[in-house]
Design a protein around this motif. Structure first.
Motif, PDB file in Angstrom:
ATOM      1  N   UNK A  37      -3.863  -8.312   2.718  1.00 49.91           N
ATOM      2  CA  UNK A  37      -3.001  -9.148   3.550  1.00 49.91           C
ATOM      3  C   UNK A  37      -2.240  -8.232   4.505  1.00 49.91           C
ATOM      4  N   UNK A  38      -2.239  -8.607   5.780  1.00 47.48           N
ATOM      5  CA  UNK A  38      -1.530  -7.804   6.777  1.00 47.48           C
ATOM      6  C   UNK A  38      -0.034  -8.110   6.722  1.00 47.48           C
ATOM      7  N   UNK A  39       0.748  -7.082   6.862  1.00 43.36           N
ATOM      8  CA  UNK A  39       2.203  -7.235   6.924  1.00 43.36           C
ATOM      9  C   UNK A  39       2.626  -7.373   8.391  1.00 43.36           C
TER      10      UNK A  39
ATOM     11  N   UNK B  37      -6.396 -10.507 -10.381  1.00 51.01           N
ATOM     12  CA  UNK B  37      -6.774 -10.510  -8.961  1.00 51.01           C
ATOM     13  C   UNK B  37      -5.755  -9.675  -8.188  1.00 51.01           C
ATOM     14  N   UNK B  38      -6.237  -8.648  -7.480  1.00 55.92           N
ATOM     15  CA  UNK B  38      -5.351  -7.650  -6.853  1.00 55.92           C
ATOM     16  C   UNK B  38      -5.443  -7.754  -5.335  1.00 55.92           C
ATOM     17  N   UNK B  39      -4.273  -7.990  -4.691  1.00 60.46           N
ATOM     18  CA  UNK B  39      -4.198  -8.079  -3.227  1.00 60.46           C
ATOM     19  C   UNK B  39      -3.302  -6.956  -2.718  1.00 60.46           C
ATOM     20  N   UNK B  40      -3.831  -6.162  -1.806  1.00 57.38           N
ATOM     21  CA  UNK B  40      -3.052  -5.080  -1.192  1.00 57.38           C
ATOM     22  C   UNK B  40      -2.370  -5.591   0.072  1.00 57.38           C
ATOM     23  N   UNK B  41      -1.109  -5.267   0.215  1.00 57.73           N
ATOM     24  CA  UNK B  41      -0.342  -5.610   1.409  1.00 57.73           C
ATOM     25  C   UNK B  41      -0.261  -4.360   2.286  1.00 57.73           C
ATOM     26  N   UNK B  42      -0.713  -4.459   3.525  1.00 55.32           N
ATOM     27  CA  UNK B  42      -0.778  -3.262   4.361  1.00 55.32           C
ATOM     28  C   UNK B  42      -0.754  -3.586   5.837  1.00 55.32           C
ATOM     29  N   UNK B  43      -0.296  -2.625   6.604  1.00 57.66           N
ATOM     30  CA  UNK B  43      -0.383  -2.726   8.058  1.00 57.66           C
ATOM     31  C   UNK B  43      -1.618  -1.995   8.552  1.00 57.66           C
ATOM     32  N   UNK B  44      -2.402  -1.378   7.619  1.00 62.08           N
ATOM     33  CA  UNK B  44      -3.610  -0.648   7.993  1.00 62.08           C
ATOM     34  C   UNK B  44      -4.722  -1.637   8.333  1.00 62.08           C
ATOM     35  N   UNK B  45      -5.503  -1.308   9.351  1.00 62.57           N
ATOM     36  CA  UNK B  45      -6.613  -2.190   9.727  1.00 62.57           C
ATOM     37  C   UNK B  45      -7.906  -1.433   9.955  1.00 62.57           C
ATOM     38  N   UNK B  46      -7.826  -0.089   9.833  1.00 67.00           N
ATOM     39  CA  UNK B  46      -9.024   0.715  10.038  1.00 67.00           C
ATOM     40  C   UNK B  46     -10.048   0.397   8.936  1.00 67.00           C
TER      41      UNK B  46
ATOM     42  N   UNK C   6       0.829  -1.198   0.000  1.00 62.87           N
ATOM     43  CA  UNK C   6       0.000   0.000   0.000  1.00 62.87           C
ATOM     44  C   UNK C   6       0.869   1.256   0.000  1.00 62.87           C
ATOM     45  N   UNK C   7       1.761   1.327   0.983  1.00 60.75           N
ATOM     46  CA  UNK C   7       2.584   2.523   1.174  1.00 60.75           C
ATOM     47  C   UNK C   7       3.918   2.371   0.436  1.00 60.75           C
ATOM     48  N   UNK C   8       4.049   3.114  -0.661  1.00 67.96           N
ATOM     49  CA  UNK C   8       5.292   3.119  -1.431  1.00 67.96           C
ATOM     50  C   UNK C   8       5.626   4.552  -1.801  1.00 67.96           C
ATOM     51  N   UNK C   9       6.903   4.793  -2.034  1.00 67.18           N
ATOM     52  CA  UNK C   9       7.300   6.123  -2.489  1.00 67.18           C
ATOM     53  C   UNK C   9       6.786   6.340  -3.911  1.00 67.18           C
ATOM     54  N   UNK C  10       6.402   7.581  -4.208  1.00 71.94           N
ATOM     55  CA  UNK C  10       5.856   7.874  -5.525  1.00 71.94           C
ATOM     56  C   UNK C  10       4.401   7.411  -5.593  1.00 71.94           C
ATOM     57  N   UNK C  11       4.107   6.557  -6.525  1.00 74.81           N
ATOM     58  CA  UNK C  11       2.745   6.034  -6.682  1.00 74.81           C
ATOM     59  C   UNK C  11       2.422   5.055  -5.575  1.00 74.81           C
TER      60      UNK C  11
END
Length: 417
Positions: free
Chosen positions: A111-113, A86-95, A62-67
């Motif tokens: 998917x949680x990191x 099929x698109x899976x986002x990797x993130x530490x966000x849970x809100x 989810x969080x990357x420099x630039x885009x």
């Protein structure tokens, strides 16, 4: 993971993360599970790869420099593809709001990191089911499109054949108008589809008499049209020796069967020789051009109407059984006399059974009103005007064939012998 049970070709996974270590860890896990792995260090480079190669899965941080992963997902969904990705986002966000934002951007899953290997395989297995269903649906749509294409081609062939059949059926009514001096006959035949089951016609019996007829074969379409062609041969004006209504006398001149006798003869002929489930209604009239005398039979057809010169309409007959339905059916000959200015109208049930806006059938009462309103017209002009009146009354395309014979008697024909 048994990849062979899912597909013969390994799925292609694109891992997008600005952390080289994270990419290596994910790539190793995916390679052990049998996936073909591609890597990208940013959303921009990932888009370039997706433009050349269509990955089946995308795992993007989810969080990357630039885009960001969200922006990349939106751009990914805008790309033209042959199949679904099929698109899976990797993130530490849970809100919950973050999750909603990810779904709205086009992500399929999260998917949680740090990523757990077992959970990653489980999410990919769920994605496999989606991709498999999408593939099966595309294949079914392809087969359906192919079948529809074949049906369309077949329909086009049938449609062309039916158009030719329509021309042939219309040609059965070789003459739509004839003047007999002080009388004239006009015909109209308008099938509701390509071909229909109605037939109208006339033929001279001898120098002073003419026969008029209307036929309505049960049902619609090709079967009915074929039967009308057969019946047209039985009542041919161009081949009197084959016309079953005519009888040659010992003096070599033609006379005609009594109308009721003709209906009974046709009934036996259809049941014995044609051996078909089809039957037909018949109206047949023998008209004397000198006296105006009319002898007719009504076999299941709508009541014949006489539009008198004074303006009133008189309906004749008492019904009668259709032809080809029951063995031994009997019929009745009805007589009347036409005075100068009188008109005889023989119409099909495609006229009297027109559905009006109020939900009621036109019936004889409505037909009477129409004939009276059109009494200032003559011949084919009257018949055409009647047809368009029926269209106006129904409010839609007529769903039954419309046919009619109009005989107009202006006075006695000179007796040529």
């Amino acid at each position: 993971m048994n990849r062979g049970a899912v597909t013969a070709q390994p799925r292609r996974v694109l891992v997008v993360d600005d952390s080289r270590m994270q990419r290596r860890i994910l790539s190793a896990q995916l390679a052990r599970s049998g996936y073909e792995v591609l890597e990208a260090e940013s959303g921009e480079s990932a888009l370039e790869i997706c433009a050349r190669i269509e990955p089946d899965f995308v795992l993007s941080d989810w969080m990357m420099e630039g885009m960001t992963g969200i922006d990349f997902c939106k751009r990914f969904r805008e790309m033209e593809r042959k199949g679904y990705g099929y698109f899976i986002l990797l993130t530490s966000k849970s809100d919950k709001n973050d999750v909603a934002e990810g779904l709205e951007s086009g992500a399929d899953d999260f998917l949680a990191k740090p990523v757990n290997g077992e959970e990653l395989r489980a999410r990919l297995t769920a994605g496999e089911r989606i991709l498999k269903m999408e593939h099966e649906m595309k294949e079914k749509n392809r087969l359906l499109s192919s079948a529809l294409g074949e049906l369309r081609a077949l329909y086009d062939v049938i449609d062309r054949d039916l158009m030719e059949a329509r021309k042939l059926q219309q040609s059965l009514v070789k003459e739509r108008f004839r003047s007999f001096g002080n009388a004239q006959v006009s015909l109209t035949l308008r099938p509701s589809g390509h071909v229909g089951g109605d037939l109208v016609g006339f033929f001279p019996i001898n120098a002073r008499r003419v026969a008029l007829y209307g036929i309505d074969v049960s049902g619609h379409g090709i079967t009915s049209a074929l039967m009308t062609a057969r019946l047209a041969g039985y009542l041919s004006g161009s081949s009197p020796e084959q016309n079953i209504a005519l009888i040659q006398t010992e003096y070599g001149i033609y006379d005609a069967r009594d109308p009721a006798e003709l209906a009974a003869y046709l009934n036996a002929l259809v049941l014995e020789e044609m051996r078909t489930d089809s039957y037909f209604t018949l109206i047949y009239a023998d008209v004397d051009l000198i006296s105006g005398d009319v002898a007719l039979v009504q076999a299941g057809h709508p009541y014949p109407a006489v539009l008198r010169a004074a303006g009133e309409v008189e309906f004749l007959g008492r019904g009668g059984m259709p032809v080809g339905l029951f063995e031994g059916a009997s019929y009745e000959t009805v007589t009347t006399r036409l005075a100068p200015g009188d008109r005889l109208f023989l119409g099909s049930d495609g006229i009297t059974e027109v559905m009006q806006p109020d939900g009621k059938l036109l019936s004889e009462t409505g037909l009477s009103d129409l004939l009276i309103s059109l009494r200032g017209l003559r011949g084919s002009v009257l018949l055409d005007a009647l047809y368009w009146k029926l269209h106006q009354l129904s409010g839609t395309a007529l769903d039954d064939d419309v046919s009619a014979v109009l005989f107009e008697f202006d006075g006695a024909k000179a007796n040529d012998g």
